[in-house]
Design an enzyme around this catalytic site. Sequence first.
Site, short mmCIF file in Angstrom:
data_model
loop_
_atom_site.label_atom_id
_atom_site.label_comp_id
_atom_site.label_asym_id
_atom_site.label_seq_id
_atom_site.Cartn_x
_atom_site.Cartn_y
_atom_site.Cartn_z
N GLY A 6 0.82 -1.21 0.00
CA GLY A 6 0.00 0.00 0.00
C GLY A 6 0.85 1.26 0.00
O GLY A 6 2.08 1.21 0.08
N MET A 7 0.18 2.39 -0.05
CA MET A 7 0.88 3.67 -0.14
C MET A 7 1.77 3.90 1.08
O MET A 7 2.94 4.27 0.95
CB MET A 7 -0.15 4.79 -0.28
CG MET A 7 0.42 6.15 -0.58
SD MET A 7 -0.86 7.33 -1.15
CE MET A 7 -1.95 7.38 0.28
N ASP A 45 -3.98 -13.89 3.97
CA ASP A 45 -5.33 -13.34 4.16
C ASP A 45 -5.51 -13.08 5.64
O ASP A 45 -5.73 -14.00 6.43
CB ASP A 45 -6.36 -14.36 3.65
CG ASP A 45 -7.80 -13.89 3.88
OD1 ASP A 45 -7.99 -12.74 4.34
OD2 ASP A 45 -8.72 -14.67 3.59
N ALA A 74 -5.78 -2.33 5.32
CA ALA A 74 -7.11 -1.81 5.67
C ALA A 74 -8.00 -1.83 4.44
O ALA A 74 -7.54 -1.75 3.31
CB ALA A 74 -7.01 -0.39 6.21
N TYR A 75 -9.29 -1.93 4.70
CA TYR A 75 -10.32 -1.70 3.69
C TYR A 75 -10.64 -0.22 3.77
O TYR A 75 -11.20 0.25 4.76
CB TYR A 75 -11.55 -2.55 4.01
CG TYR A 75 -12.70 -2.43 3.02
CD1 TYR A 75 -12.99 -3.47 2.16
CD2 TYR A 75 -13.51 -1.30 2.99
CE1 TYR A 75 -14.06 -3.38 1.26
CE2 TYR A 75 -14.56 -1.19 2.09
CZ TYR A 75 -14.84 -2.24 1.24
OH TYR A 75 -15.89 -2.16 0.36
N THR A 76 -10.26 0.54 2.75
CA THR A 76 -10.36 2.00 2.82
C THR A 76 -11.34 2.59 1.81
O THR A 76 -11.38 3.81 1.66
CB THR A 76 -8.98 2.64 2.60
OG1 THR A 76 -8.46 2.22 1.33
CG2 THR A 76 -8.01 2.25 3.71
N TYR A 126 -17.19 2.61 7.41
CA TYR A 126 -15.73 2.58 7.49
C TYR A 126 -15.27 2.96 8.89
O TYR A 126 -14.44 2.27 9.50
CB TYR A 126 -15.14 3.54 6.45
CG TYR A 126 -13.66 3.77 6.60
CD1 TYR A 126 -12.75 2.75 6.36
CD2 TYR A 126 -13.17 5.03 6.96
CE1 TYR A 126 -11.38 2.96 6.50
CE2 TYR A 126 -11.81 5.25 7.09
CZ TYR A 126 -10.93 4.22 6.85
OH TYR A 126 -9.56 4.44 6.99
N LYS A 135 -13.23 0.55 11.59
CA LYS A 135 -11.91 0.94 12.10
C LYS A 135 -11.93 1.12 13.61
O LYS A 135 -10.95 0.79 14.30
CB LYS A 135 -11.43 2.22 11.41
CG LYS A 135 -11.08 2.05 9.94
CD LYS A 135 -9.91 1.11 9.72
CE LYS A 135 -8.60 1.74 10.13
NZ LYS A 135 -7.44 0.85 9.85
#
Length: 281
Positions: free
Chosen positions: A10-11, A36, A58-60, A123, A127
């Site tokens: 990721g970033m 996973d 994360a699911y963003t 979201y 979180k």
Amino acid sequence: MRWLVVGANGMLGQDLCSLLAERGQDVTRLDRVHVDITDAGATDGIAAGHDVVVNCAAYTAVDAAESDEATAFAVNAVGAANVARAAREAGARVVHISTDYVFDGGASTPYVEDAPVAPRSAYGRTKCAGEWAVRSAAPDHLVVRTAWLYGAHGPCFPKTIVRVLRERGSIDVVDDQLGQPTWTVDLADLVVRLVDAQAPAGTYHGTASGQTSWHGFAAAAVASAGLDASAVAPTTSEAFVRPAPRPAYSVLGHDALHEAGVAPIGDWSARWDAAAAGVLA
């Protein structure tokens, strides 16, 4: 010191891995192609032999989460718990990256670290559940909340604004949402400094200092690209209704960093000036 970075592609993960490598640290990179994290069995033993585990996964997809909260929960809460448990079993410290969306956005002064959480979106709820899960699963934790992230290794707000302005010639951006644009390079550096300082377990805010609106950030991005900032017009949130509510106020305070003897990230504007060339390249 041996580091495990989950969500390494990721970033933020890419910048953290690069920083650790530059500093001569031993880094293991894991992403969803490797494990996973929503599968408890798949995460068994992943932290063995490591000193620090950083969960950047994360699911963003904020709007998509409104219609698929179960998937977001699986990654942001169940996955966070699995990673934290693996860290605890390995005797490693876990650093968990969270978000300003755990707050309701209704404040007018910076949120302190122990302010009541009140997420308004799927979201944010997932979180928030992830924070709770990490604290429960791994006593030796650092929960680091961040916001308005941008970086070179992925899609982000300033890249999108510059692209759209070049395509359309003008753009409207909301000026009634306030926050702290934060460079992933700076957040990666803060994570390392927190660990190096042996900061007490707890919650910290990993955002740049100062504040601006999305319109202010857009104007800065456009100016850095050599374009006319006057082509960025201010508008209100009512003009851009989206499935997930956005916090009107996402400014986070840094008291816990000061108490731990760790300097917060510098002013967002100065940090954007340092980041702009690389991010917009």
